[in-house]
Design an enzyme around this catalytic site. Sequence first.
Site, PDB file in Angstrom:
ATOM      1  N   ASP A   1       0.883  -1.174   0.000  1.00  0.00           N
ATOM      2  CA  ASP A   1       0.000   0.000   0.000  1.00  0.00           C
ATOM      3  C   ASP A   1       0.920   1.223   0.000  1.00  0.00           C
ATOM      4  O   ASP A   1       1.725   1.396   0.926  1.00  0.00           O
ATOM      5  CB  ASP A   1      -0.837  -0.065   1.279  1.00  0.00           C
ATOM      6  N   ILE A   2       0.799   2.061  -1.013  1.00  0.00           N
ATOM      7  CA  ILE A   2       1.722   3.201  -1.145  1.00  0.00           C
ATOM      8  C   ILE A   2       1.587   4.180   0.025  1.00  0.00           C
ATOM      9  O   ILE A   2       2.544   4.893   0.344  1.00  0.00           O
ATOM     10  CB  ILE A   2       1.536   3.915  -2.508  1.00  0.00           C
TER      11      ILE A   2
ATOM     12  N   GLY B   1      -9.575   4.379  -5.761  1.00  0.00           N
ATOM     13  CA  GLY B   1      -8.244   3.800  -5.969  1.00  0.00           C
ATOM     14  C   GLY B   1      -7.180   4.392  -5.060  1.00  0.00           C
ATOM     15  O   GLY B   1      -7.427   4.681  -3.886  1.00  0.00           O
ATOM     16  N   VAL B   2      -6.010   4.571  -5.627  1.00  0.00           N
ATOM     17  CA  VAL B   2      -4.882   5.050  -4.836  1.00  0.00           C
ATOM     18  C   VAL B   2      -5.119   6.503  -4.378  1.00  0.00           C
ATOM     19  O   VAL B   2      -4.705   6.899  -3.285  1.00  0.00           O
ATOM     20  CB  VAL B   2      -3.560   4.876  -5.638  1.00  0.00           C
ATOM     21  N   ASP B   3      -5.820   7.262  -5.177  1.00  0.00           N
ATOM     22  CA  ASP B   3      -6.166   8.657  -4.848  1.00  0.00           C
ATOM     23  C   ASP B   3      -6.989   8.696  -3.549  1.00  0.00           C
ATOM     24  O   ASP B   3      -6.674   9.461  -2.611  1.00  0.00           O
ATOM     25  CB  ASP B   3      -6.965   9.227  -6.033  1.00  0.00           C
TER      26      ASP B   3
ATOM     27  N   SER C   1      -2.557   5.147 -13.991  1.00  0.00           N
ATOM     28  CA  SER C   1      -3.548   4.922 -15.075  1.00  0.00           C
ATOM     29  C   SER C   1      -3.994   3.474 -15.287  1.00  0.00           C
ATOM     30  O   SER C   1      -4.829   3.223 -16.151  1.00  0.00           O
ATOM     31  CB  SER C   1      -3.046   5.469 -16.426  1.00  0.00           C
ATOM     32  N   THR C   2      -3.448   2.508 -14.531  1.00  0.00           N
ATOM     33  CA  THR C   2      -3.802   1.111 -14.839  1.00  0.00           C
ATOM     34  C   THR C   2      -4.948   0.559 -13.998  1.00  0.00           C
ATOM     35  O   THR C   2      -5.261  -0.620 -14.075  1.00  0.00           O
ATOM     36  CB  THR C   2      -2.576   0.174 -14.684  1.00  0.00           C
ATOM     37  N   GLY C   3      -5.591   1.432 -13.216  1.00  0.00           N
ATOM     38  CA  GLY C   3      -6.767   1.004 -12.454  1.00  0.00           C
ATOM     39  C   GLY C   3      -8.008   1.588 -13.116  1.00  0.00           C
ATOM     40  O   GLY C   3      -8.386   1.202 -14.219  1.00  0.00           O
TER      41      GLY C   3
HETATM   42  N1  AR6 Z   1      -1.288   1.600  -2.977  1.00  0.00           N
HETATM   43  C1  AR6 Z   1      -0.683   1.295  -4.148  1.00  0.00           C
HETATM   44  N2  AR6 Z   1      -1.375   1.081  -5.283  1.00  0.00           N
HETATM   45  C2  AR6 Z   1      -2.725   1.205  -5.224  1.00  0.00           C
HETATM   46  C3  AR6 Z   1      -3.416   1.528  -4.030  1.00  0.00           C
HETATM   47  C4  AR6 Z   1      -2.630   1.728  -2.870  1.00  0.00           C
HETATM   48  N3  AR6 Z   1      -3.185   2.058  -1.714  1.00  0.00           N
HETATM   49  N4  AR6 Z   1      -4.750   1.567  -4.314  1.00  0.00           N
HETATM   50  C5  AR6 Z   1      -4.893   1.256  -5.615  1.00  0.00           C
HETATM   51  N5  AR6 Z   1      -3.678   1.029  -6.157  1.00  0.00           N
HETATM   52  P1  AR6 Z   1      -6.136   3.792  -9.730  1.00  0.00           P
HETATM   53  P2  AR6 Z   1      -5.775   5.350 -12.211  1.00  0.00           P
HETATM   54  C6  AR6 Z   1      -3.323   0.643  -7.534  1.00  0.00           C
HETATM   55  O1  AR6 Z   1      -7.523   3.414 -10.123  1.00  0.00           O
HETATM   56  O2  AR6 Z   1      -5.950   4.139 -13.044  1.00  0.00           O
HETATM   57  C7  AR6 Z   1      -9.291   7.449  -8.999  1.00  0.00           C
HETATM   58  O3  AR6 Z   1     -10.663   7.456  -8.743  1.00  0.00           O
HETATM   59  C8  AR6 Z   1      -4.370   0.015  -8.400  1.00  0.00           C
HETATM   60  O4  AR6 Z   1      -4.525  -1.364  -8.059  1.00  0.00           O
HETATM   61  O5  AR6 Z   1      -5.877   4.179  -8.332  1.00  0.00           O
HETATM   62  O6  AR6 Z   1      -4.665   6.289 -12.545  1.00  0.00           O
HETATM   63  C9  AR6 Z   1      -8.752   8.822  -9.299  1.00  0.00           C
HETATM   64  O7  AR6 Z   1      -9.423   9.826  -8.594  1.00  0.00           O
HETATM   65  C10 AR6 Z   1      -3.752   0.197  -9.772  1.00  0.00           C
HETATM   66  O8  AR6 Z   1      -2.744  -0.780  -9.991  1.00  0.00           O
HETATM   67  O9  AR6 Z   1      -5.584   5.024 -10.643  1.00  0.00           O
HETATM   68  C11 AR6 Z   1      -8.971   8.939 -10.771  1.00  0.00           C
HETATM   69  O10 AR6 Z   1     -10.302   9.307 -11.068  1.00  0.00           O
HETATM   70  C12 AR6 Z   1      -3.050   1.565  -9.645  1.00  0.00           C
HETATM   71  O11 AR6 Z   1      -2.970   1.831  -8.234  1.00  0.00           O
HETATM   72  C13 AR6 Z   1      -8.736   7.547 -11.261  1.00  0.00           C
HETATM   73  O12 AR6 Z   1      -9.043   6.683 -10.186  1.00  0.00           O
HETATM   74  C14 AR6 Z   1      -3.789   2.710 -10.321  1.00  0.00           C
HETATM   75  O13 AR6 Z   1      -5.179   2.572 -10.120  1.00  0.00           O
HETATM   76  C15 AR6 Z   1      -7.294   7.346 -11.633  1.00  0.00           C
HETATM   77  O14 AR6 Z   1      -7.155   6.107 -12.257  1.00  0.00           O
END
Ligand code: AR6
Length: 175
Positions: free
Chosen positions: A13-14, A35-37, A120-122
């Site tokens: 978890d970042i 997601g991570v945000d 971008s991969t989520g």
């Molecule tokens: N630690 C590390 N990686 C994570 C965590 C964490 N706590 N949580 C998720 N990931 P995403 P995006 C991974 O969707 O594709 C949001 O709603 C996840 O498994 O977080 O850039 C924003 O507000 C995946 O591998 O980001 C934007 O609207 C990676 O982080 C949108 O999602 C990216 O997934 C951004 O989409």
Amino acid sequence: MWDWSKLSIVRGDITKQKADVIVNAANVSLLGGGGVDGAIHKAAGPELLKECKKFHGCPTGEARVTKAYNLNAEYIIHTPGPIWRGGFFDEESLLRKSYVSSLKKAIELKVKSIAFPSISTGGHKFPLDTASEIALNTISEFLNSEENEIENIYIVCKSEDTFNQYEESKRKLVG
Ligand code: AR6
């Protein structure tokens, strides 16, 4: 030749990663999301959203710096990565731009360590194989070409699949 030993691909978890900078895969509003945000905003605390509001958003591929509040870091760099739309809308160069913009900010801040999620991969649905190659290529080429003090780069992967894909892409690149 860039020193690949500076880059670690880690699972976790970042928000728990110790680094001078944590990069957030944000959206153009910079007002949080899933997601991570969502995880970063939750762990950092509500003051982060107050600071983010001051930017009035951020274009895809650019980056903005805030304090890190309750995270174990000095700064958060927020970058909206591209939303995948079939590859017809410059997504690859925009993803490169997100990594470069984040690294430029980190170099300006004179930090020594930076942690990236898989941008971008989520929710943004960028294909993981291409995204991981772009991430590793861009980070290594940019840091090889710029004067910088960065000693440690972490790519923090939440899932095993993501971790395995980054490891495979690194093997392809480094041999
Ligand atoms: N630690 C590390 N990686 C994570 C965590 C964490 N706590 N949580 C998720 N990931 P995403 P995006 C991974 O969707 O594709 C949001 O709603 C996840 O498994 O977080 O850039 C924003 O507000 C995946 O591998 O980001 C934007 O609207 C990676 O982080 C949108 O999602 C990216 O997934 C951004 O989409």
